[in-house]
Design an enzyme around this catalytic site. Structure first.
Site, mmCIF file in Angstrom:
data_model
loop_
_atom_site.group_PDB
_atom_site.id
_atom_site.type_symbol
_atom_site.label_atom_id
_atom_site.label_comp_id
_atom_site.label_asym_id
_atom_site.label_seq_id
_atom_site.Cartn_x
_atom_site.Cartn_y
_atom_site.Cartn_z
ATOM 1 N N ASN A 1 -10.765 -3.137 -6.091
ATOM 2 C CA ASN A 1 -9.923 -2.209 -6.876
ATOM 3 C C ASN A 1 -10.467 -1.909 -8.276
ATOM 4 O O ASN A 1 -10.015 -0.958 -8.923
ATOM 5 C CB ASN A 1 -8.479 -2.723 -6.988
ATOM 6 C CG ASN A 1 -7.684 -2.570 -5.707
ATOM 7 O OD1 ASN A 1 -6.754 -3.317 -5.447
ATOM 8 N ND2 ASN A 1 -8.043 -1.588 -4.881
ATOM 9 N N ASN B 1 1.267 3.310 -2.936
ATOM 10 C CA ASN B 1 1.806 3.683 -4.256
ATOM 11 C C ASN B 1 1.256 5.032 -4.725
ATOM 12 O O ASN B 1 1.988 5.859 -5.277
ATOM 13 C CB ASN B 1 1.430 2.636 -5.313
ATOM 14 C CG ASN B 1 2.011 1.272 -5.006
ATOM 15 O OD1 ASN B 1 2.886 1.149 -4.163
ATOM 16 N ND2 ASN B 1 1.516 0.253 -5.682
ATOM 17 N N ASP C 1 0.821 -1.213 0.000
ATOM 18 C CA ASP C 1 0.000 0.000 0.000
ATOM 19 C C ASP C 1 0.859 1.270 0.000
ATOM 20 O O ASP C 1 1.960 1.282 0.536
ATOM 21 C CB ASP C 1 -0.890 -0.018 1.253
ATOM 22 C CG ASP C 1 -1.986 1.021 1.179
ATOM 23 O OD1 ASP C 1 -2.300 1.494 0.069
ATOM 24 O OD2 ASP C 1 -2.528 1.372 2.240
HETATM 25 C C1 FPP Z 1 -2.206 0.022 -3.192
HETATM 26 O O1 FPP Z 1 -1.674 1.332 -3.179
HETATM 27 C C2 FPP Z 1 -1.642 -0.714 -4.318
HETATM 28 C C3 FPP Z 1 -2.368 -1.337 -5.290
HETATM 29 C C4 FPP Z 1 -3.837 -1.337 -5.320
HETATM 30 C C5 FPP Z 1 -1.703 -2.026 -6.428
HETATM 31 C C6 FPP Z 1 -0.462 -2.795 -6.097
HETATM 32 C C7 FPP Z 1 0.235 -3.104 -7.351
HETATM 33 C C8 FPP Z 1 1.581 -3.123 -7.521
HETATM 34 C C9 FPP Z 1 2.542 -2.936 -6.424
HETATM 35 C C10 FPP Z 1 2.192 -3.330 -8.868
HETATM 36 C C11 FPP Z 1 1.814 -4.546 -9.632
HETATM 37 C C12 FPP Z 1 1.983 -5.825 -8.933
HETATM 38 C C13 FPP Z 1 2.667 -6.891 -9.399
HETATM 39 C C14 FPP Z 1 2.538 -8.180 -8.661
HETATM 40 C C15 FPP Z 1 3.554 -6.837 -10.572
HETATM 41 P P1 FPP Z 1 -2.664 2.549 -3.393
HETATM 42 O O2 FPP Z 1 -2.754 2.830 -4.847
HETATM 43 O O3 FPP Z 1 -3.971 2.261 -2.739
HETATM 44 O O4 FPP Z 1 -1.908 3.703 -2.658
HETATM 45 P P2 FPP Z 1 -2.571 4.921 -1.897
HETATM 46 O O5 FPP Z 1 -3.327 4.350 -0.720
HETATM 47 O O6 FPP Z 1 -1.388 5.723 -1.469
HETATM 48 O O7 FPP Z 1 -3.458 5.636 -2.881
#
Ligand code: FPP
Length: 246
Positions: free
Chosen positions: A75, A29, A27
């Protein structure tokens, strides 16, 4: 109330006594990208890099099972471009099947793959087949995954067996339910790590996490390093796991 700790605390992780199974809620990103004035997709790209490094590190230090939460059943509500960006990262990871074989990592997808793009479904099948006999580590990628949906899926399968007269209701046990989850045959996670400063598990490995140690960390996933994993392992090793006993 103050409870005196009886356990002698470790100062650094004991790599001879590691958790068997670690779960990662990747989490933060989006926030990582926002802080840099970048699109959210850039955050996922950076997160995918961290993911690849963690797979390598976990395998090298001797973790036997690793599960990452890549995409939840919820998601899909995100903007189309963001969903596509995550799916593209996944595509490119799945295409590196050869690397996985070299790294001796068995790869499994946890979740309902039916709604995914046909090329992704084909890549998943290929990678799962090709890596089937890899023994060093099992990597589970939770994709279109939700803990409640997983339990519902298991219950439906068991109900079907009961309906066909193959199973008596009294024969349904915790073990039969575990055996119908996507993680069938794998140990439950000992440790679940959630970076990004959120204090919840968001429908991740709901059944399997009954006795998992939860470690919440302030770092955002793209910034998560090997050192952070060492810190989480140390925290885990300094906890007193009693599984309901004394
Ligand atoms: C949550 O962060 C992350 C995700 C919903 C996606 C995770 C995906 C990856 C790390 C990349 C692809 C994976 C693989 C296995 C190649 P968020 O977007 O909710 O972050 P935030 O809470 O800061 O908005």
């Amino acid at each position: 109330m103050f409870f005196q700790k009886k356990k002698r605390l470790l100062a650094k992780p004991d790599f001879d006594n590691l958790p068997q199974h670690i779960g990662f809620i990747m989490d933060g990103n989006g926030r990582w990208a926002k802080r840099r004035g970048l699109p959210r997709s850039a955050g996922h790209r950076a997160g995918a890099k961290t993911f690849r490094d963690m797979v390598r590190y976990c395998k090298d230090i001797g973790i036997k099972n690793m599960t990452v939460y890549a995409f939840s059943t919820e998601n899909w509500k995100r903007p189309k471009e963001e969903v596509e960006a995550i799916m593209d990262l996944l595509r490119s990871y799945l295409k590196d099947a050869f690397d996985h074989r070299e790294e001796e990592v068995r790869c499994l997808i946890l979740g309902d793959t039916a709604p995914l793009a046909p090329d992704i479904v084909a890549l998943i099948k290929k990678l799962e087949d090709e890596s089937r006999d890899c023994k060093q580590m099992t990597l589970n990628i939770a994709l279109n995954y939700g803990g409640r949906a997983e339990i519902t899926h298991a219950v439906r399968e068991l109900a079907g067996q009961v309906q066909r007269g193959e199973l008596a209701p009294g024969e349904i046990t915790e073990d039969t339910i575990s055996a119908h989850l996507y993680t069938a045959g794998q140990p439950d996670p000992d440790l679940i790590i959630r970076p990004s400063g959120e204090y919840r598990t968001s429908n991740f490995l709901l059944w399997q996490s009954a006795y998992s140690e939860l470690v919440f960390m302030d770092v955002l996933w793209p910034d998560f390093t090997r050192r952070d994993l060492d810190r989480a392992i140390l925290e885990y090793q300094n906890r007193d796991r009693r599984f309901g006993g004394v």
